[in-house]
Design a protein around this motif. Structure first.
Motif, PDB file in Angstrom:
ATOM      1  N   ASP A 131       0.867  -1.171   0.000  1.00 37.15           N
ATOM      2  CA  ASP A 131       0.000   0.000   0.000  1.00 37.15           C
ATOM      3  C   ASP A 131       0.909   1.227   0.000  1.00 37.15           C
ATOM      4  OD1 ASP A 131      -2.001   1.828   0.258  1.00 37.15           O
ATOM      5  OD2 ASP A 131      -2.659   1.208   2.262  1.00 37.15           O
ATOM      6  N   TYR A 184     -11.461 -14.051  -5.850  1.00 40.28           N
ATOM      7  CA  TYR A 184     -12.220 -13.626  -4.675  1.00 40.28           C
ATOM      8  C   TYR A 184     -13.710 -13.791  -4.941  1.00 40.28           C
ATOM      9  CZ  TYR A 184     -13.108 -10.585  -0.593  1.00 40.28           C
ATOM     10  OH  TYR A 184     -13.482 -10.057   0.634  1.00 40.28           O
ATOM     11  N   PRO A 195      -8.129  -9.215  -2.960  1.00 45.24           N
ATOM     12  CA  PRO A 195      -7.612  -8.519  -1.790  1.00 45.24           C
ATOM     13  C   PRO A 195      -6.759  -9.440  -0.927  1.00 45.24           C
ATOM     14  CG  PRO A 195      -9.966  -8.904  -1.594  1.00 45.24           C
ATOM     15  CD  PRO A 195      -9.596  -9.237  -2.985  1.00 45.24           C
ATOM     16  N   TYR A 227      -1.905  -3.115  -8.368  1.00 39.07           N
ATOM     17  CA  TYR A 227      -2.285  -4.495  -8.039  1.00 39.07           C
ATOM     18  C   TYR A 227      -3.767  -4.682  -8.315  1.00 39.07           C
ATOM     19  CZ  TYR A 227      -3.286  -8.675  -5.296  1.00 39.07           C
ATOM     20  OH  TYR A 227      -3.709  -9.920  -4.883  1.00 39.07           O
ATOM     21  N   THR A 228      -4.089  -5.676  -9.152  1.00 37.63           N
ATOM     22  CA  THR A 228      -5.479  -5.911  -9.553  1.00 37.63           C
ATOM     23  C   THR A 228      -5.992  -7.281  -9.116  1.00 37.63           C
ATOM     24  OG1 THR A 228      -4.729  -6.717 -11.710  1.00 37.63           O
ATOM     25  CG2 THR A 228      -5.276  -4.380 -11.548  1.00 37.63           C
ATOM     26  N   TYR A 248     -12.069 -17.240  -0.831  1.00 41.33           N
ATOM     27  CA  TYR A 248     -11.219 -17.373  -2.002  1.00 41.33           C
ATOM     28  C   TYR A 248     -11.556 -18.719  -2.637  1.00 41.33           C
ATOM     29  CZ  TYR A 248      -8.714 -13.513   0.138  1.00 41.33           C
ATOM     30  OH  TYR A 248      -8.386 -12.293   0.697  1.00 41.33           O
ATOM     31  N   MET A 306      -2.607   0.296  -3.969  1.00 44.70           N
ATOM     32  CA  MET A 306      -1.932  -0.995  -3.847  1.00 44.70           C
ATOM     33  C   MET A 306      -1.153  -1.267  -5.122  1.00 44.70           C
ATOM     34  SD  MET A 306      -2.708  -2.128  -0.828  1.00 44.70           S
ATOM     35  CE  MET A 306      -2.228  -3.851  -0.910  1.00 44.70           C
ATOM     36  N   HIS A 350     -17.106 -13.777   2.856  1.00 43.71           N
ATOM     37  CA  HIS A 350     -16.200 -13.773   1.711  1.00 43.71           C
ATOM     38  C   HIS A 350     -15.327 -15.016   1.729  1.00 43.71           C
ATOM     39  CE1 HIS A 350     -17.331  -9.733   0.560  1.00 43.71           C
ATOM     40  NE2 HIS A 350     -17.108  -9.310   1.806  1.00 43.71           N
TER      41      HIS A 350
END
Length: 392
Positions: free
Chosen positions: A200, A351, A273, A269-270, A334, A252, A332
């Motif tokens: 960050d 995600y 999270p 960064y794509t 992954y 990020m 949430h």
């Protein structure tokens, strides 16, 4: 005088009649050239560093028969990784010759430029584009394939003896405080000569990379930070005078540092999270689908800014699991898409996708590594981070 004029007119008439009746030969006509036929002296190359200056492959091609002095013929040898259809080719231009050779060093440089790994065999495509010297009348030859294996060369920049790399600077959340906060400001080692981290960053600031946390003795930096575009990447070195310039905008960012080439890249960064904590749940695990999961046995240890790992966990055969950022919370997760094409031992996830992650086919104890800095080479939608399972 009149007699002279009559003689002149008579002579002119004769010349006119002769010219009109006499057919001039057609102007010469030159046929088109033709595509050359390419061949290679070898079908595979697996050179060693000691062969660096030795010719390891010779390419030759037929005469295109252009209507021009052959010393002016132009040929462009095109080389690319197979299946890319020469979209990222490396080229070599040859003028006036029907052959060319490559040394081991020349070929190895091309292969490493494609991002090929050391001591791994790859297939490359080779073809020749022929033309006149002014590039007119271009023809593509046949395409031939070679099996090639890059050899290891010393990295351009000295690697950190510690085997580690840390981010410090006012562009980072930890500022110029040294030692830096870990694991969040430590880069992951992707391979022998490449490090990567996701951070960050604060816009308009600067940073350095340290081989030893808490030690200012040595650093990785840049020769000058006034080069336009250096905030997105460029050359770096060991104990250079200037700090890295950070991105202009806060956010990020993925930083990749390649000691082999002496290059670094910085890009937004794509990926999914990156959580503060990570847990494993599912029928593949000892705790099943019970949530919260048992800890610490199903909780990952964070190794650095992008890696999480469980050093050993018994997994059931042909089952499934998910990764949770919060233990006891199903909000949430992954997971993988319905079009998942990886394997139970190596794949890429995203995600809040639709499917559970497939577990290994064989039951046993496994090390589970999660790396948020490694992108899916097939760039499938919603996928970025990599999981790797290693049977113990």
């Amino acid at each position: 005088m009149k007699k002279f004029i009559k003689i002149f007119l008579a002579t002119a008439a004769i010349i006119f009649l002769y010219t009109a009746c006499h057919k001039v030969d057609d102007l010469p006509s030159y046929g088109n050239g033709s595509a050359v036929q390419l061949s290679s002296s070898v079908s595979s190359v697996a050179a060693a560093p000691a062969d660096s200056n030795t010719n390891v492959v010779a390419f030759s091609w037929t005469d295109p028969k252009y209507a021009q002095d052959p010393s002016l013929y132009k040929f462009v040898i095109e080389i690319d990784s197979a299946t890319r259809n020469f979209t990222q080719e490396s080229t070599i231009t040859v003028v006036g010759k029907l052959s060319d050779t490559l040394t081991a060093k020349q070929l190895n440089t091309i292969l490493l430029g494609f991002g090929f790994s050391f001591n791994v065999q790859y297939t490359i495509d080779v073809r020749v584009t022929s033309s006149y010297g002014n590039n007119n009348e271009q023809y593509k030859s046949n395409t031939i394939q070679l099996q090639v294996t890059p050899y290891k060369v010393p990295p351009k920049i000295e690697l950190p003896a510690s085997g580690k790399l840390f981010l410090v600077g006012d562009a980072s959340q930890g500022g110029w405080n040294n030692p830096v906060p870990v694991p969040t400001q430590e880069l992951a080692r992707l391979d022998e000569t490449t490090f990567a981290g996701v951070f960050d960053l604060i816009g308009g600031k600067q940073y350095l990379l340290l081989p030893v946390n808490g030690d200012w003795t040595h650093k990785y930096s840049v020769a000058t930070n006034t080069i336009p575009g250096l905030d997105a990447g460029g050359d770096f070195g060991y104990d250079q005078p200037d700090n890295f310039p950070g991105p202009a905008t806060s956010g990020m960012y993925l930083i990749i540092v390649n000691f082999q080439t002496g290059k670094f890249t910085v890009s937004p960064y794509t990926g999914p999270p990156i959580p503060a904590t990570l847990f494993m749940v599912g029928s593949a695990t000892p705790g099943g689908w019970n949530n919260p999961v048992p800890t610490p046995s199903q909780e990952f240890t964070r190794l650095n800014s992008v890696e999480f790992e469980i050093s050993s966990i018994p997994l059931a055969a042909a089952s499934e699991y998910l990764l949770l950022p919060v233990n006891g919370d199903w909000t949430h997760k992954y997971s993988v898409p319905g079009t998942f094409t990886g394997t139970p031992l190596l794949g890429y996830f995203g995600y809040d996708l639709s499917n559970n992650i497939p577990g290994p086919a064989i039951a046993g104890d496994y090390k589970v590594n999660i790396n948020f800095a490694v992108k899916d080479p097939e760039v499938q939608a919603g996928q970025f981070a990599r999981f790797t399972l290693t049977k113990l």
